[in-house]
Design a protein around this motif. Structure first.
Motif, short mmCIF file in Angstrom:
data_model
loop_
_atom_site.label_atom_id
_atom_site.label_comp_id
_atom_site.label_asym_id
_atom_site.label_seq_id
_atom_site.Cartn_x
_atom_site.Cartn_y
_atom_site.Cartn_z
N VAL A 22 0.79 -1.28 -0.10
CA VAL A 22 0.01 -0.20 -0.04
C VAL A 22 0.87 1.33 0.17
O VAL A 22 0.68 2.03 -0.87
N MET A 23 2.10 1.23 0.80
CA MET A 23 2.82 2.53 0.89
C MET A 23 3.37 2.74 -0.36
O MET A 23 3.47 3.92 -0.75
N ASP A 24 3.84 1.81 -0.95
CA ASP A 24 4.50 1.92 -2.40
C ASP A 24 3.57 2.43 -3.34
O ASP A 24 3.95 3.65 -4.28
N ILE A 25 2.62 1.89 -3.39
CA ILE A 25 1.45 2.32 -4.12
C ILE A 25 1.01 3.90 -4.27
O ILE A 25 0.99 4.51 -4.97
N ALA A 26 0.73 4.02 -2.92
CA ALA A 26 0.33 5.59 -2.67
C ALA A 26 1.48 6.67 -2.81
O ALA A 26 1.08 7.50 -3.62
N VAL A 27 2.62 6.23 -2.73
CA VAL A 27 3.93 7.27 -3.09
C VAL A 27 4.00 7.39 -4.77
O VAL A 27 3.83 8.38 -5.06
N LEU A 28 3.82 6.16 -5.26
CA LEU A 28 3.85 6.06 -6.64
C LEU A 28 2.67 6.87 -7.39
O LEU A 28 2.95 7.80 -8.50
N LEU A 29 1.47 6.80 -6.91
CA LEU A 29 0.23 7.62 -7.72
C LEU A 29 -0.06 8.55 -6.94
O LEU A 29 -0.80 9.36 -7.35
N ASN A 30 0.67 8.98 -6.20
CA ASN A 30 0.54 10.59 -5.22
C ASN A 30 -0.83 10.43 -4.60
O ASN A 30 -1.50 11.56 -4.77
N VAL A 31 -1.19 9.63 -3.85
CA VAL A 31 -2.51 9.52 -3.10
C VAL A 31 -2.36 9.18 -1.74
O VAL A 31 -1.20 8.62 -1.34
N SER A 32 -3.58 9.22 -0.92
CA SER A 32 -3.43 8.63 0.34
C SER A 32 -3.37 7.19 0.52
O SER A 32 -3.89 6.57 -0.28
#
Length: 253
Positions: A22-32
């Motif tokens: 989850v953390m990696d996806i959130a950073v990559l897509l710039n969402v919470s």
């Protein structure tokens, strides 16, 4: 970015990687991270992925996916505590038992209160926990230590287990299914669990409700080979009836 576009990117990531966080996806897509968790929930409901603790795996990878001991420690912790309470009450003075390595069985070890109890375990964590308690003899199997699950497994482990006959074995599992049996991702670990089952008078599976209807890569045993299953109280009543029909008791905690 619209939800549909974001979810497609998540699926694209799973096509190239076996698992995502989850953390990696959130950073990559710039969402919470909360947004990503909602996306994963929707995709799981569509049967496009399977959520894990802190992330997700693709449908094609789910049978071989194996969460680490650390990942599992905080997952569904209240249910594990309740299951462990019920399981520990089944351990009587004078019992000989096997405690399989795992986060739920570790909680059982923390709750053992009895005298003249012998515990055989392939878990370094359970051995350390029980070393502080009086009235318990601990036999540690030895074997090859799997870092992911912190379990000792393999031929050496099995050769030690074969020297004993115990009253009860408490076994953890990743999957519980009437059709596919009791399963776990790793073949060698499955063989060690199978050995534990073979030398116990009573076999008790400890698994929360999320493990039901899951199927992992390696079969430990058919469901009918176990004496009972202790699970969390959020399990569907219909599931309990189905297991009762084949002679397997389910105890809810």
């Amino acid at each position: 970015m619209f939800a549909e576009e974001r979810q497609q990117k998540i699926l694209d990531m799973l096509n190239s990687e076996s698992s995502i966080k989850v953390m990696d996806i959130a950073v990559l897509l710039n969402v919470s991270e909360s947004t990503i968790r909602r996306d994963l929930q929707e995709l799981e409901e569509k049967k496009l992925l399977m959520r894990t603790h802190g992330g997700a795996v693709g449908i094609n990878n789910r049978t071989s996916f194996e969460p680490s001991f650390t990942d599992k420690q905080d997952e569904r912790i209240d249910q594990k505590h309740s299951i462990a309470e019920v399981a520990s009450e089944m351990i009587e003075d004078g019992d000989t038992i096997i405690l399989d390595s795992g986060t739920t069985t570790l909680e059982i070890a923390k709750r053992i209160n009895g005298r003249d109890i012998t515990v055989i375990t392939n878990s370094i964590d359970i051995a350390a926990e029980l070393s502080e308690k009086e009235g318990i003899e601990i036999i540690v199997t030895g074997g090859s230590l799997r870092l992911n699950t912190r379990a000792m497994v393999g031929h050496l482990t099995e050769s030690v287990i074969k020297n004993f006959r115990v009253d009860k074995a408490f076994i953890g599992a990743n999957g519980v299914s009437i059709e596919d049996g009791i399963t776990t991702p790793n073949f060698i670990e499955a063989q060690t669990k199978k050995s534990m089952i073979n030398y116990a008078s009573k076999v008790i599976i400890v698994a929360d409700s999320s493990k039901f209807n899951n199927v992992s890569f390696s079969v430990i045993c058919p469901v009918k080979a176990v004496s009972m299953i202790i699970t969390s109280k959020d399990i569907d009543e219909e599931v309990i009836k189905q297991y009762a029909e084949i002679g397997v008791d389910i105890i809810t905690a």
